[in-house]
Design an enzyme around this catalytic site. Sequence first.
Site, PDB file in Angstrom:
ATOM      1  N   GLN A   1       0.824  -1.215   0.000  1.00 21.90           N
ATOM      2  CA  GLN A   1       0.000   0.000   0.000  1.00 21.90           C
ATOM      3  C   GLN A   1       0.855   1.260   0.000  1.00 21.90           C
ATOM      4  O   GLN A   1       0.489   2.258  -0.615  1.00 21.90           O
ATOM      5  CB  GLN A   1      -0.977   0.010   1.185  1.00 21.90           C
TER       6      GLN A   1
ATOM      7  N   GLU B   1      -8.877   1.136   6.060  1.00 20.31           N
ATOM      8  CA  GLU B   1      -9.451   0.733   4.777  1.00 20.31           C
ATOM      9  C   GLU B   1      -9.250  -0.778   4.580  1.00 20.31           C
ATOM     10  O   GLU B   1     -10.188  -1.513   4.345  1.00 20.31           O
ATOM     11  CB  GLU B   1      -8.741   1.537   3.677  1.00 20.31           C
ATOM     12  N   HIS B   2      -7.988  -1.204   4.655  1.00 17.80           N
ATOM     13  CA  HIS B   2      -7.650  -2.631   4.583  1.00 17.80           C
ATOM     14  C   HIS B   2      -7.151  -3.076   5.952  1.00 17.80           C
ATOM     15  O   HIS B   2      -6.354  -2.375   6.563  1.00 17.80           O
ATOM     16  CB  HIS B   2      -6.504  -2.887   3.590  1.00 17.80           C
TER      17      HIS B   2
ATOM     18  N   ASP C   1      -7.021  -6.637  -3.924  1.00 17.26           N
ATOM     19  CA  ASP C   1      -6.916  -5.562  -4.923  1.00 17.26           C
ATOM     20  C   ASP C   1      -7.251  -6.069  -6.320  1.00 17.26           C
ATOM     21  O   ASP C   1      -7.822  -5.344  -7.134  1.00 17.26           O
ATOM     22  CB  ASP C   1      -5.485  -4.999  -4.955  1.00 17.26           C
TER      23      ASP C   1
ATOM     24  N   HIS D   1       1.688   3.102  -3.275  1.00 20.76           N
ATOM     25  CA  HIS D   1       0.674   3.837  -4.033  1.00 20.76           C
ATOM     26  C   HIS D   1       0.972   5.327  -4.090  1.00 20.76           C
ATOM     27  O   HIS D   1       0.735   5.977  -5.102  1.00 20.76           O
ATOM     28  CB  HIS D   1      -0.709   3.670  -3.382  1.00 20.76           C
TER      29      HIS D   1
ATOM     30  N   HIS E   1     -52.759  17.768   7.313  1.00 24.36           N
ATOM     31  CA  HIS E   1     -52.453  16.343   7.381  1.00 24.36           C
ATOM     32  C   HIS E   1     -53.655  15.590   7.966  1.00 24.36           C
ATOM     33  O   HIS E   1     -54.067  14.554   7.450  1.00 24.36           O
ATOM     34  CB  HIS E   1     -51.221  16.091   8.261  1.00 24.36           C
TER      35      HIS E   1
END
Lengths: 431, 431
Positions: free
Chosen positions: A258, A326-327, A360, A261, A419
């Site tokens: 990761q 996230e992961h 992934d 990235h 109403h």
Amino acid sequence: MVKMKRLTGSAKEISEILDAEYAAYSKSQDNFDGIVADIIADVRENGDAALRAYSEKFDKQTVTDFEVSRETIDQAFAEIDADVLEALKNAKANIESYHKHQIEPGFVDAQTTGVVRGQLVLPIAKVGVYVPGGTAAYPSSVLMNVLPAKIAGVSEIYMVTPPQTKFNPAILVAAQLAGVTKIYQVGGAQAIAALAYGTQSIPKVDKITGPGNVFVATAKKQVFGQVGIDMIAGPSEIGVIADDSANAAYVAADLLSQAEHDKLARAILVTNSKSLADAVDIELEKQLQTLPREEIARSSVSVNGRTIIANSVDEMFELMNEVAPEHLEVAMDNAIEYLPKIKNAGSIFLGHFTSEPIGDYYAGTNHVLPTSGTSRFYSALGVYDFVKRSQFTYYSKDAVAKATKDITTLAYSEGLQAHARAIEIRGEIEK
Amino acid sequence: MVKMKRLTGSAKEISEILDAEYAAYSKSQDNFDGIVADIIADVRENGDAALRAYSEKFDKQTVTDFEVSRETIDQAFAEIDADVLEALKNAKANIESYHKHQIEPGFVDAQTTGVVRGQLVLPIAKVGVYVPGGTAAYPSSVLMNVLPAKIAGVSEIYMVTPPQTKFNPAILVAAQLAGVTKIYQVGGAQAIAALAYGTQSIPKVDKITGPGNVFVATAKKQVFGQVGIDMIAGPSEIGVIADDSANAAYVAADLLSQAEHDKLARAILVTNSKSLADAVDIELEKQLQTLPREEIARSSVSVNGRTIIANSVDEMFELMNEVAPEHLEVAMDNAIEYLPKIKNAGSIFLGHFTSEPIGDYYAGTNHVLPTSGTSRFYSALGVYDFVKRSQFTYYSKDAVAKATKDITTLAYSEGLQAHARAIEIRGEIEK
């Protein structure tokens, strides 16, 4: 020698430290609000002409026809590497078999005389998918965004991607395999504006998904409400929970997967083993030296990497739940045993062999995931993101009569007489 | 004599007219961005002190303790009208029985040797619910927001509502019946900021739901990403599809039931019967004259009301699908027959007796619904808004070995070598 910054403290303290870091990142994104608002206004006003001007300015491309032609797509199939094509097809099959479990059937409830209630699950009609250009053009992301929409029953799926002298054939092939309706070459905030409001060439859609740079993310936030959006993606993160049973080389390799990235990507190791933490630092240095993307990955782990030392197994999970990654990898023997301890994580990878890149590319679970601690309230992209649920109700005349007292009591007590009158009139005037 | 503005045209033309009107409304909301951003920044910086200052300034209330005390809540139970209490309890039972159908079980997929994939459905931990003050304080909305969260398994539900000299007892009772954890007296953008970032007194939450004025709506949009939000609510709308079988008095009463909410509320009649359209106008005038909220309702139907004349049954539904109304009544014989024609609507009311206020108060379907055409992509508030879905994956050593070629082919083709290395290392170094 790279060394991830070590943190110790209670879950609350760790949470405050990370919150402050996310807040600083989020603040850095605010600077683009004005520029992006101007681009959106321009596209709303000037349509295709504005798109062409921004393509010249930002992408250095002169675009005559926004739609990517059938010939260009056919050409991509002719050019793509056979192994890549095979791998994309296998990934597609796995993504489909996983996401089909997410199809919702709706329901009907008919338990009270004269009353029927229920929920329809209907596909969103038109979806736009953003696919970044350049080095961040990932065919895997095309599959991850488009296939859930397709499975949900979305009938029109429009992909937008920045204009390029030569498209990556795998991107066009993935789009075609996944079943995109049309591909348009337009990128950045201008592409998001075009999808949200429509131009002469680009159709207006109901929802926009897909990752992008800060212009794209800011534009998505600004058009939210006019159209639906998936989420505001921040930099990628991986959290690894590891004890003494973990292999430091595996853990380091996964953290780096990761970290490569983006310099802003974040790798977080939570462990109850100081010796493992030390061994991971050594492995990180060793593996970094042979990585083509060493510079990015080294900066990511040095600046944003964190090792959090916990005192017990329970504390490892408590701390990681505050991170809400996230992961999340659980690099422990019998990892499945710990599933009940996990409260916040976009995608969970269990055991020593379930390396995060399996998700992934291949396992079929979605890789579009909530970042920056938002797995506290967001989910992975899924079929549920491409449907809406419509309630329906039927009351017979008698059922209305029975409910009249309760309904009018509440309506009058809220001061909403019209109403109450709408209910009462059913008992007063014959149909 | 009131007369709803008549429109005719194709679905596309009608859609463009309505879009332009929504855009004008949306633009009018932008003016508050700066003020709201300042309030949020102040609350983040100064916490409770800022909340107290805004309560003095906007609500003219001096707040010492933000938490509404146990005694105040007990007092509300002593004061509440017995019929209102009974009606709230019955409404609660209906809301619960409907929303329990929305509980999702998650799934597991174990079809490939060595591979297990699945999805956990986990409750969001902490939710904040905004409840407006003054005349827009609706106990029914408290039930509609809190009960789905409760059914989802949210363990901490914090309600915020503007400080008042004297709270409406029904609001406090509804909160208690629904199972709110704590009630705080703080309102406006400052309440949203407090829930998003936390202060000394107000806990930070993961998601914020509930309607509010323009300050609240703008603040929700600005904190979106830091926390989850339900939706950006605009003015209420009702769409009625009616043919010659409809009773004009019923239709007019139902149109007025939404029109009385707000001058910006929108009532839209789509009909293939000009004589019905004329009769509805006459009924609107007649009924308006006896309504306590006549001024609001008259302005709403005169300025924002629309009658759209269609040429056929199919065209009625096509046109209404472009409107994508929050509430949709089908005032036709055998209304259920037309369910397959409906593509966009938050909540559907079938047949001549299913007056929309049945859903506002009683049927158990949710009344927090997507407005301003957003039912194209949004759903009614539901249990699904208070959960997140976490994916999980397990791959055995052998399963990884089998998948290695495909995964590494894709990783290398995307230029992400560390992703490929993380997979390869599992085959190179013994665990």
